[in-house]
Write a protein that holds these residues in place. Structure first.
Motif, PDB file in Angstrom:
ATOM      1  N   THR A   1      22.078  62.574  46.644  1.00 44.77           N
ATOM      2  CA  THR A   1      21.600  60.343  46.213  1.00 44.77           C
ATOM      3  C   THR A   1      21.005  60.614  47.462  1.00 44.77           C
ATOM      4  OG1 THR A   1      22.883  60.204  45.286  1.00 44.77           O
ATOM      5  CG2 THR A   1      22.020  60.461  44.678  1.00 44.77           C
ATOM      6  N   LYS A   2      22.024  60.838  48.761  1.00 49.26           N
ATOM      7  CA  LYS A   2      22.463  60.430  49.679  1.00 49.26           C
ATOM      8  C   LYS A   2      22.034  58.824  50.048  1.00 49.26           C
ATOM      9  CE  LYS A   2      21.033  65.194  51.316  1.00 49.26           C
ATOM     10  NZ  LYS A   2      20.032  66.059  51.787  1.00 49.26           N
ATOM     11  N   PRO A   3      22.896  57.726  49.507  1.00 49.78           N
ATOM     12  CA  PRO A   3      22.682  56.138  49.153  1.00 49.78           C
ATOM     13  C   PRO A   3      23.051  56.019  50.696  1.00 49.78           C
ATOM     14  CG  PRO A   3      24.413  57.012  48.163  1.00 49.78           C
ATOM     15  CD  PRO A   3      23.830  58.224  48.325  1.00 49.78           C
ATOM     16  N   ASP A   4      22.614  54.691  50.855  1.00 49.94           N
ATOM     17  CA  ASP A   4      22.327  53.469  52.167  1.00 49.94           C
ATOM     18  C   ASP A   4      23.956  53.769  52.456  1.00 49.94           C
ATOM     19  OD1 ASP A   4      19.274  54.260  53.307  1.00 49.94           O
ATOM     20  OD2 ASP A   4      19.493  53.419  51.705  1.00 49.94           O
ATOM     21  N   TRP A   5      23.938  53.247  50.960  1.00 53.07           N
ATOM     22  CA  TRP A   5      25.552  52.811  50.741  1.00 53.07           C
ATOM     23  C   TRP A   5      26.162  53.197  49.971  1.00 53.07           C
ATOM     24  CZ3 TRP A   5      23.526  47.154  51.259  1.00 53.07           C
ATOM     25  CH2 TRP A   5      22.599  46.952  53.153  1.00 53.07           C
ATOM     26  N   VAL A   6      27.491  52.920  49.401  1.00 51.11           N
ATOM     27  CA  VAL A   6      28.137  53.179  48.481  1.00 51.11           C
ATOM     28  C   VAL A   6      29.030  52.152  47.888  1.00 51.11           C
ATOM     29  CG1 VAL A   6      30.182  54.279  47.117  1.00 51.11           C
ATOM     30  CG2 VAL A   6      28.038  55.650  48.278  1.00 51.11           C
ATOM     31  N   GLU A   7      29.139  51.664  46.825  1.00 52.63           N
ATOM     32  CA  GLU A   7      30.173  50.784  46.407  1.00 52.63           C
ATOM     33  C   GLU A   7      31.001  51.029  45.086  1.00 52.63           C
ATOM     34  OE1 GLU A   7      30.030  46.199  44.133  1.00 52.63           O
ATOM     35  OE2 GLU A   7      28.487  46.016  45.590  1.00 52.63           O
ATOM     36  N   ILE A   8      32.518  51.304  45.698  1.00 48.86           N
ATOM     37  CA  ILE A   8      33.714  51.684  44.836  1.00 48.86           C
ATOM     38  C   ILE A   8      33.608  50.733  43.740  1.00 48.86           C
ATOM     39  CG2 ILE A   8      35.738  51.971  44.241  1.00 48.86           C
ATOM     40  CD1 ILE A   8      35.689  52.630  46.883  1.00 48.86           C
ATOM     41  N   ILE A   9      33.555  50.780  42.096  1.00 50.16           N
ATOM     42  CA  ILE A   9      33.531  50.053  40.432  1.00 50.16           C
ATOM     43  C   ILE A   9      34.895  50.209  40.346  1.00 50.16           C
ATOM     44  CG2 ILE A   9      32.265  49.173  38.932  1.00 50.16           C
ATOM     45  CD1 ILE A   9      29.847  50.281  39.918  1.00 50.16           C
ATOM     46  N   THR A  10      35.949  49.848  40.847  1.00 48.24           N
ATOM     47  CA  THR A  10      36.008  48.601  41.694  1.00 48.24           C
ATOM     48  C   THR A  10      37.299  48.586  42.606  1.00 48.24           C
ATOM     49  OG1 THR A  10      37.549  47.438  39.880  1.00 48.24           O
ATOM     50  CG2 THR A  10      35.035  46.958  40.332  1.00 48.24           C
ATOM     51  N   TRP A  11      37.482  47.419  43.483  1.00 48.04           N
ATOM     52  CA  TRP A  11      38.903  47.432  43.785  1.00 48.04           C
ATOM     53  C   TRP A  11      40.211  47.159  42.625  1.00 48.04           C
ATOM     54  CZ3 TRP A  11      41.176  49.944  47.947  1.00 48.04           C
ATOM     55  CH2 TRP A  11      42.659  48.650  48.504  1.00 48.04           C
ATOM     56  N   ASN A  12      39.757  46.184  42.178  1.00 42.10           N
ATOM     57  CA  ASN A  12      40.715  45.834  41.641  1.00 42.10           C
ATOM     58  C   ASN A  12      40.501  45.219  39.333  1.00 42.10           C
ATOM     59  OD1 ASN A  12      39.467  43.305  42.370  1.00 42.10           O
ATOM     60  ND2 ASN A  12      40.968  42.504  42.707  1.00 42.10           N
ATOM     61  N   ASP A  13      39.671  45.557  39.633  1.00 46.41           N
ATOM     62  CA  ASP A  13      39.322  44.736  37.950  1.00 46.41           C
ATOM     63  C   ASP A  13      40.196  46.068  37.378  1.00 46.41           C
ATOM     64  OD1 ASP A  13      38.115  44.845  35.380  1.00 46.41           O
ATOM     65  OD2 ASP A  13      36.348  44.379  36.064  1.00 46.41           O
ATOM     66  N   PHE A  14      41.370  45.519  36.991  1.00 43.51           N
ATOM     67  CA  PHE A  14      42.803  46.116  35.595  1.00 43.51           C
ATOM     68  C   PHE A  14      42.591  46.237  34.695  1.00 43.51           C
ATOM     69  CE2 PHE A  14      44.829  43.251  39.425  1.00 43.51           C
ATOM     70  CZ  PHE A  14      44.796  44.622  40.160  1.00 43.51           C
ATOM     71  N   ILE A  15      41.450  45.231  33.717  1.00 46.59           N
ATOM     72  CA  ILE A  15      41.700  45.635  32.425  1.00 46.59           C
ATOM     73  C   ILE A  15      40.508  46.695  32.564  1.00 46.59           C
ATOM     74  CG2 ILE A  15      40.023  44.166  30.627  1.00 46.59           C
ATOM     75  CD1 ILE A  15      41.442  41.318  31.720  1.00 46.59           C
ATOM     76  N   GLU A  16      39.385  46.363  32.990  1.00 49.64           N
ATOM     77  CA  GLU A  16      38.484  47.508  32.829  1.00 49.64           C
ATOM     78  C   GLU A  16      38.974  48.717  33.060  1.00 49.64           C
ATOM     79  OE1 GLU A  16      34.632  46.965  33.675  1.00 49.64           O
ATOM     80  OE2 GLU A  16      33.818  45.252  32.187  1.00 49.64           O
ATOM     81  N   GLY A  17      39.413  48.850  33.852  1.00 49.24           N
ATOM     82  CA  GLY A  17      40.367  50.795  34.533  1.00 49.24           C
ATOM     83  C   GLY A  17      40.182  51.140  35.383  1.00 49.24           C
ATOM     84  N   THR A  18      38.545  50.174  36.271  1.00 47.95           N
ATOM     85  CA  THR A  18      37.622  51.084  37.689  1.00 47.95           C
ATOM     86  C   THR A  18      38.733  51.164  39.132  1.00 47.95           C
ATOM     87  OG1 THR A  18      37.163  48.828  37.935  1.00 47.95           O
ATOM     88  CG2 THR A  18      35.754  50.945  35.974  1.00 47.95           C
TER      89      THR A  18
END
Length: 468
Positions: free
Chosen positions: A282-299
């Motif tokens: 896909t070669k996106p311009d940016w990536v966003e990691i989901i997440t740094w610190n959503d502990f409840i959803e485990g991401t």
């Protein structure tokens, strides 16, 4: 489907940061706590930068009527300003729970329009970047008005926040702020098709500058109808073909324990498939990691040992277990350890050579999920009793796995590879990497493996070892 399109922007990686979670340090509103919070945020920024992350997208689910968001945001911006390490911050206006135009405009003016923090706020093409979580139901005219107000200095923000740092405590007024708008709208639901995206893109094309796909609810790399990489491909194609910027998701895991559903990511394999797609397809311009610190959803990819070890620092009430229950939210330090290599892959577009040996393990410490709390009505992709191992090896080596006194060994070639071993109840698993009968590194899991527990726990426990 490879698009073979050059990226329109420098490839950058952000991590979604939940401002409601303060991770290592609580805040009681005192001056002393403010300084401790700033120091704690400095620690997290350094951790993120060490992993290759370029900035945080600050999730604000409230603002003027939940003004602690302003206080926490000020502490984060002050930490970034003091470090002066070129770490970017931007807002993700979370439209789940009542934010209005006045809230969004105030947050942008209070920080992007602030003389001290404007240099910290992330800009692209001379404009301040604003992203969201949802918000599509408000319609194009709502967001166009927000853009116009910010660009023209209309509808001034007059609210005070005396509990925040003095730099942002006063009314921010109405500075003129050009906005680069990259929302995460749910066009066609969580697993949209290209027709859904294209139809909505036509409607929104005059309002947005790009889009971010919030692609966590799926089975990455599975190839089936629940594989969010298919929607990721569709997003990239639709946006790039119309000259819009695309920000792609990467997630390490997802258990919405407060939403009654679990998705199997197979240890680090799902995350690998998402990074590979970003780097080569896909070669996106940016990536966003989901997440740094959503502990409840485990991401989360934060290396924190256990958020419940830090009283009053994170909002964990919605997890369904008593607040303060330790050893329930496991560390994801194994994910953090692998990020620099994966991020280098994305930024260069080519799988990089392995220059440091890493062994990362991931497993669920509770084999059964048959307790009443938290409820797990929907399980997508199965929930197997498996020890997942990812090895980045600088050369041929031997991988040795020990569980409950049983040893198994595997020949490991050079490069980055994933392995699966049946998980046995008992003491934490131990994994060693040997080369030429010399131990290279050894990792021991942080949690014992039990058949059942008082609370359902599908969070992935991780650990890792790395050579210098």
């Amino acid at each position: 489907m490879s698009l073979n399109l050059p990226a329109k922007a420098q490839r950058l990686v952000f991590a979604h940061y939940m401002l409601t979670n303060q991770d290592y340090q609580g805040d009681d509103g005192t001056a002393a706590a403010q300084e401790l919070k700033i120091s704690s945020y400095e620690r997290e920024i350094k951790e993120a930068q060490a992993a290759g992350i370029d900035g945080f997208a600050l999730n604000a689910g409230g603002w003027l009527h939940e003004s602690y968001y302003i206080r926490y945001a000020a502490q984060m911006f002050e930490a970034a300003a003091r470090l002066h390490s070129s770490f970017h911050l931007m807002f993700s206006a979370d439209m789940c729970c009542g934010n209005a135009a006045a809230d969004i405009e105030d947050m942008m003016r209070r920080f992007a329009g602030n003389p001290r923090y404007a240099e910290v706020y992330f800009r692209y093409r001379g404009a301040f970047v604003l992203t969201t979580f949802s918000g599509e139901k408000l319609g194009p005219s709502f967001w166009q008005q927000v853009r116009n107000d910010l660009a023209n200095g209309t509808n001034p923000s007059t609210s005070l926040e005396p509990t925040a740092l003095k730099e942002v405590a006063g009314p921010p007024g109405a500075p003129r702020l050009p906005i680069f708008f990259v929302p995460a709208f749910f066009w066609g639901g969580e697993l949209p098709h290209e027709d859904d995206i294209g139809k909505n893109l036509n409607t929104w094309s005059q309002v947005i500058d790009g889009a971010f796909y919030w692609g966590i609810a799926g089975l990455p790399g599975s190839g089936g109808e629940m594989d969010q990489l298919l929607s990721n491909d569709a997003y990239a194609h639709a946006l790039h073909s119309t000259g819009k910027l695309y920000m792609a998701p990467v997630a390490p895991a997802f258990w919405g324990s407060n939403a009654n559903r679990y998705y199997e990511y197979n240890g680090y394999e799902g995350m690998r498939s998402m990074w590979k797609s970003a780097a080569e397809v896909t070669k996106p311009d940016w990536v966003e990691i989901i997440t740094w610190n959503d502990f409840i959803e485990g991401t989360y990819v934060s290396p924190i040992d256990d958020p419940n070890r830090y009283p009053n620092a994170s909002f964990l009430n919605a997890s369904g277990i008593p607040v303060g229950t330790q050893d329930y939210f496991p560390t994801h330090s194994g994910m953090t350890a692998l990020l620099p290599w994966f991020i280098r892959w994305y930024k260069t577009g080519t799988e990089p050579p392995v220059t440091r040996d890493i062994v990362a393990i991931a497993y669920r410490s509770t084999l059964a999920a048959d307790s009443a709390t938290p409820s797990v009505a929907h399980r997508y992709g199965g929930v197997s009793a498996t020890l997942y191992i990812t090895v980045n090896s600088t050369g041929p080596a031997e991988l040795i796995v020990t569980m409950r006194g049983t040893r198994r060994s595997f020949a490991v070639p050079a490069g980055s590879h994933d392995y699966r071993v049946p998980l046995l109840p008992g003491p934490p698993p131990v994994v060693e990497l040997e080369r030429g009968n010399v131990q290279v590194c050894k990792v021991r899991g942080g949690s014992s493996v039990v058949g059942a527990a008082a609370f359902n726990n599908l969070y992935v426990s991780t650990a890792s070892c790395t050579t210098p």
